[in-house]
Motif scaffolding. Structure first.
Motif, PDB file in Angstrom:
ATOM      1  N   GLU A  52      -6.564  -1.018  -5.514  1.00 46.00           N
ATOM      2  CA  GLU A  52      -7.538  -1.000  -4.376  1.00 46.00           C
ATOM      3  C   GLU A  52      -7.240   0.193  -3.818  1.00 46.00           C
ATOM      4  O   GLU A  52      -6.217   0.823  -3.589  1.00 46.00           O
ATOM      5  CB  GLU A  52      -7.062  -2.216  -3.461  1.00 46.00           C
ATOM      6  CG  GLU A  52      -7.401  -3.458  -3.753  1.00 46.00           C
ATOM      7  CD  GLU A  52      -7.274  -4.515  -2.558  1.00 46.00           C
ATOM      8  OE1 GLU A  52      -7.883  -4.244  -1.407  1.00 46.00           O
ATOM      9  OE2 GLU A  52      -6.491  -5.551  -2.739  1.00 46.00           O
ATOM     10  N   GLU A  89     -20.775  -5.840  -6.553  1.00 41.80           N
ATOM     11  CA  GLU A  89     -19.664  -5.934  -7.560  1.00 41.80           C
ATOM     12  C   GLU A  89     -20.297  -6.335  -8.974  1.00 41.80           C
ATOM     13  O   GLU A  89     -21.489  -6.216  -8.986  1.00 41.80           O
ATOM     14  CB  GLU A  89     -18.987  -7.296  -7.146  1.00 41.80           C
ATOM     15  CG  GLU A  89     -19.900  -8.535  -7.194  1.00 41.80           C
ATOM     16  CD  GLU A  89     -18.998  -9.867  -6.709  1.00 41.80           C
ATOM     17  OE1 GLU A  89     -17.849 -10.027  -6.844  1.00 41.80           O
ATOM     18  OE2 GLU A  89     -19.707 -10.588  -5.813  1.00 41.80           O
ATOM     19  N   ILE A 118     -12.363  -1.882  -5.006  1.00 44.75           N
ATOM     20  CA  ILE A 118     -11.154  -2.956  -5.648  1.00 44.75           C
ATOM     21  C   ILE A 118     -11.550  -2.911  -7.138  1.00 44.75           C
ATOM     22  O   ILE A 118     -12.759  -3.231  -7.457  1.00 44.75           O
ATOM     23  CB  ILE A 118     -11.219  -4.418  -5.036  1.00 44.75           C
ATOM     24  CG1 ILE A 118     -11.020  -4.574  -3.377  1.00 44.75           C
ATOM     25  CG2 ILE A 118     -10.329  -5.244  -5.812  1.00 44.75           C
ATOM     26  CD1 ILE A 118     -11.470  -5.694  -2.726  1.00 44.75           C
ATOM     27  N   SER A 119     -10.679  -2.762  -7.851  1.00 43.65           N
ATOM     28  CA  SER A 119     -10.913  -2.838  -9.406  1.00 43.65           C
ATOM     29  C   SER A 119      -9.599  -3.625 -10.008  1.00 43.65           C
ATOM     30  O   SER A 119      -8.390  -3.148 -10.088  1.00 43.65           O
ATOM     31  CB  SER A 119     -10.883  -1.634 -10.109  1.00 43.65           C
ATOM     32  OG  SER A 119     -11.271  -1.661 -11.547  1.00 43.65           O
ATOM     33  N   ASN A 120     -10.034  -4.703 -10.667  1.00 41.86           N
ATOM     34  CA  ASN A 120      -8.873  -5.627 -11.038  1.00 41.86           C
ATOM     35  C   ASN A 120      -9.362  -6.508 -12.579  1.00 41.86           C
ATOM     36  O   ASN A 120     -10.347  -7.041 -12.433  1.00 41.86           O
ATOM     37  CB  ASN A 120      -8.390  -6.612  -9.857  1.00 41.86           C
ATOM     38  CG  ASN A 120      -6.963  -7.452 -10.477  1.00 41.86           C
ATOM     39  OD1 ASN A 120      -6.363  -6.943 -11.343  1.00 41.86           O
ATOM     40  ND2 ASN A 120      -6.772  -8.501  -9.646  1.00 41.86           N
ATOM     41  N   LYS A 134      -8.448   2.475  -0.313  1.00 42.62           N
ATOM     42  CA  LYS A 134      -9.413   2.900   0.870  1.00 42.62           C
ATOM     43  C   LYS A 134      -9.314   4.101   1.256  1.00 42.62           C
ATOM     44  O   LYS A 134      -8.128   4.898   1.304  1.00 42.62           O
ATOM     45  CB  LYS A 134      -8.480   1.789   1.880  1.00 42.62           C
ATOM     46  CG  LYS A 134      -8.844   0.306   1.705  1.00 42.62           C
ATOM     47  CD  LYS A 134      -8.261  -0.679   2.828  1.00 42.62           C
ATOM     48  CE  LYS A 134      -8.393  -1.914   2.625  1.00 42.62           C
ATOM     49  NZ  LYS A 134      -7.662  -2.734   3.830  1.00 42.62           N
ATOM     50  N   TRP A 156       0.709  -1.142  -0.178  1.00 37.32           N
ATOM     51  CA  TRP A 156       0.246   0.064  -0.064  1.00 37.32           C
ATOM     52  C   TRP A 156       0.948   1.101  -0.063  1.00 37.32           C
ATOM     53  O   TRP A 156       2.024   1.303   0.349  1.00 37.32           O
ATOM     54  CB  TRP A 156      -0.981  -0.186   1.180  1.00 37.32           C
ATOM     55  CG  TRP A 156      -2.018  -1.015   1.073  1.00 37.32           C
ATOM     56  CD1 TRP A 156      -1.962  -2.272   1.501  1.00 37.32           C
ATOM     57  CD2 TRP A 156      -3.302  -0.847   0.669  1.00 37.32           C
ATOM     58  NE1 TRP A 156      -2.968  -2.890   1.447  1.00 37.32           N
ATOM     59  CE2 TRP A 156      -3.934  -1.852   0.739  1.00 37.32           C
ATOM     60  CE3 TRP A 156      -4.013   0.363   0.084  1.00 37.32           C
ATOM     61  CZ2 TRP A 156      -5.378  -2.087   0.192  1.00 37.32           C
ATOM     62  CZ3 TRP A 156      -5.214   0.372  -0.268  1.00 37.32           C
ATOM     63  CH2 TRP A 156      -5.978  -1.123  -0.097  1.00 37.32           C
ATOM     64  N   LEU A 159      -2.549  -3.123  -8.370  1.00 39.83           N
ATOM     65  CA  LEU A 159      -2.688  -4.546  -8.613  1.00 39.83           C
ATOM     66  C   LEU A 159      -2.007  -4.983  -9.896  1.00 39.83           C
ATOM     67  O   LEU A 159      -1.774  -4.380 -10.756  1.00 39.83           O
ATOM     68  CB  LEU A 159      -4.074  -4.895  -8.334  1.00 39.83           C
ATOM     69  CG  LEU A 159      -4.763  -4.550  -7.366  1.00 39.83           C
ATOM     70  CD1 LEU A 159      -6.364  -4.955  -7.380  1.00 39.83           C
ATOM     71  CD2 LEU A 159      -4.267  -5.332  -5.817  1.00 39.83           C
ATOM     72  N   HIS A 165     -14.001   1.163   0.527  1.00 40.72           N
ATOM     73  CA  HIS A 165     -12.904   0.211  -0.142  1.00 40.72           C
ATOM     74  C   HIS A 165     -13.360  -0.166  -1.481  1.00 40.72           C
ATOM     75  O   HIS A 165     -14.371  -0.639  -1.780  1.00 40.72           O
ATOM     76  CB  HIS A 165     -12.689  -1.057   0.834  1.00 40.72           C
ATOM     77  CG  HIS A 165     -11.576  -1.836   0.230  1.00 40.72           C
ATOM     78  ND1 HIS A 165     -11.419  -3.103   0.927  1.00 40.72           N
ATOM     79  CD2 HIS A 165     -10.837  -1.852  -0.640  1.00 40.72           C
ATOM     80  CE1 HIS A 165     -10.229  -3.856   0.302  1.00 40.72           C
ATOM     81  NE2 HIS A 165     -10.076  -2.931  -0.633  1.00 40.72           N
ATOM     82  N   LYS A 213     -18.654  -6.283   1.946  1.00 41.61           N
ATOM     83  CA  LYS A 213     -18.682  -6.116   0.236  1.00 41.61           C
ATOM     84  C   LYS A 213     -20.321  -5.772   0.065  1.00 41.61           C
ATOM     85  O   LYS A 213     -21.017  -6.644   0.515  1.00 41.61           O
ATOM     86  CB  LYS A 213     -18.408  -7.256  -0.407  1.00 41.61           C
ATOM     87  CG  LYS A 213     -18.552  -7.047  -1.988  1.00 41.61           C
ATOM     88  CD  LYS A 213     -17.608  -8.117  -2.754  1.00 41.61           C
ATOM     89  CE  LYS A 213     -18.159  -9.500  -2.531  1.00 41.61           C
ATOM     90  NZ  LYS A 213     -17.558 -10.587  -3.512  1.00 41.61           N
TER      91      LYS A 213
END
Length: 443
Positions: free
Chosen positions: A292, A393, A376-378, A294, A234, A443, A374, A390
């Motif tokens: 990611e 998505e 997350i994008s991958n 946060k 991070w 990521l 939070h 969560k």
């Protein structure tokens, strides 16, 4: 004989008004949470025993405690791992009731991080004892060890056998239960191994009269990375003090009005509720692809704002906000937008604005308290999390996604939200909203 009497007179008397948390006879006032490890009482001691095929188990106080000083003794099997939960919680919406919160570690392994501070089921290690050899050496293998734990305001301090171990300043939970952990074990470990606790006692009043000085330098987590976060890669996205790394979405510099930095907090100032009519949105100078993100945010009553990602600042140079996918920030109870949106509820807190509604069972802390976002994008798979849970998505560029966009106000922007990379944005929607602990991992 006279020397013996003199020695007795010199023994210091402890007048501290300790209150027992364990009566030595029953587990009244305690509840088992988590797994199925067992807790019994033997010789005035609580005895926890490991069980195969069960998660971490906790014997927890029925009462929550905020500021306190706690002392206790424990004897742990050399093959076990354990800990003392403080200011912890178990709520249905968080990982199906999983116990989470600060843990004062019990670690008889060669690592010897006993009395370090870990955060169970959340951030991991906050105070590992990497550079505290005195505390590492203070643990006594196969003997009773003594802990002192002070939790006062945002400050946590621990001692092991009178040796200073941890000094943490953290704006996490300010109250919660106390718990005694029996850790889960693998198939190669022996079931029935024990940890024992005794002399469990607490102070909750006039703590300033009993607190001890801590000679260690504090670990401060506000706008800093924890040991665990550093290991995971991070990086801070905001340094907590300056505007470095940020600019106005429609400017080549940071806005000269509309935003304030004070006490390690970044605040968009109230200006009447208009979208980007005061200081305007701010964006990162860098662009990000897979990541990611946060951050912590605090809403005021009726506030509206957002966190946008894959923002293209070359779009929409006119009125209104810059264009990008949005993690909605909203006071759902008061703001009318909570009942609007192309898809019902898709403008509520943590929703993908105007496209996908966040789970209605989301856990939200009250207005005026800090919540955690939070994202997350991958590889086009995106998740929104709120307070560790969560809430939605989706797949960018999928047929389902394209259909949602075609039915929304974003249909006027070709390939909306499908850019390979873009800026991160904090929105000025004319309401007071405050941010801190902004960090990112690529990521």
């Amino acid at each position: 004989m006279s020397a013996f009497i003199l020695g007795c007179k010199n023994e210091p008397k402890d007048n501290t008004p300790w209150q027992p948390l364990f009566d030595g006879k029953t587990l009244e006032g305690w509840t088992i949470l988590g797994g199925n490890a067992t807790y019994e009482i033997e010789n005035g001691e609580i005895v926890g025993k490991t069980v195969h095929n069960t998660p971490n188990t906790f014997l927890t106080t029925d009462k929550d405690y905020g500021d306190f000083i706690l002392e206790l003794d424990y004897l742990v099997d050399s093959t076990m791992n354990s800990g003392i939960q403080i200011r912890s919680a178990s709520i249905p919406g968080y990982q199906n009731g999983r116990v989470h919160g600060y843990q004062v570690e019990i670690d008889p392994s060669d690592r010897a991080w006993s009395a370090g501070i870990y955060e169970e089921a959340r951030r991991g290690w906050l105070v590992p004892l990497i550079n505290n050899e005195a505390a590492q050496e203070a643990f006594k293998q196969n003997q009773w060890n003594h802990y002192r734990i002070e939790a006062i305001g945002d400050t946590l301090k621990t001692w092991i056998n009178e040796i200073p171990a941890s000094y943490l300043i953290d704006e996490g939970a300010d109250s919660g239960f106390i718990g005694l952990q029996v850790h889960s074990i693998g198939d190669d470990q022996k079931a029935g191994t024990e940890i024992r606790w005794k002399n469990v006692q607490i102070l909750t009043d006039s703590l300033q009269n009993y607190t001890k000085e801590m000679p260690l330098n504090p670990i401060i987590t506000k706008n800093n990375l924890t040991h665990h976060e550093k290991e995971e890669g991070w990086k801070l996205l905001w340094d907590g003090e300056t505007t470095a790394g940020w600019r106005g979405a429609k400017l080549d510099h940071f806005p000269e009005k509309g935003w304030a930095i004070e006490n390690g907090e970044l605040t968009v100032l109230p200006s009447g509720g208009g979208e980007s009519e005061a200081g305007g949105d701010i964006v990162t100078e860098k662009q990000y692809d897979n990541f990611e993100l946060k951050l912590d945010f605090k809403l005021t009553e009726g506030a509206n704002s957002g966190i946008k990602y894959y923002v293209d600042t070359d779009l929409n140079k006119g009125e209104g906000s810059a264009i990008g996918l949005e993690y909605q920030l909203l006071d759902d109870a008061v703001h009318p937008d909570a009942k609007l949106g192309n898809h019902e509820g898709s403008r509520t807190l943590a929703s993908l604005y105007d496209l996908i509604r966040a789970d209605t069972t989301k856990y939200v802390k009250p207005i005026g308290e800090w919540n955690s976002a939070h994202i997350i994008s991958n590889n086009n798979h995106v998740e929104h999390w709120l307070n560790g849970i969560k809430v939605l998505e989706y797949e960018r560029s999928s047929d389902d996604y394209k259909k949602l966009v075609s039915e929304s106000k974003y249909k006027v922007w070709p390939n909306f939200g499908e850019a390979k990379k873009g800026n991160i944005l904090l929105q000025d929607h004319g309401n007071k909203v405050t941010f801190k602990n902004i960090k990112i991992k690529q990521l």
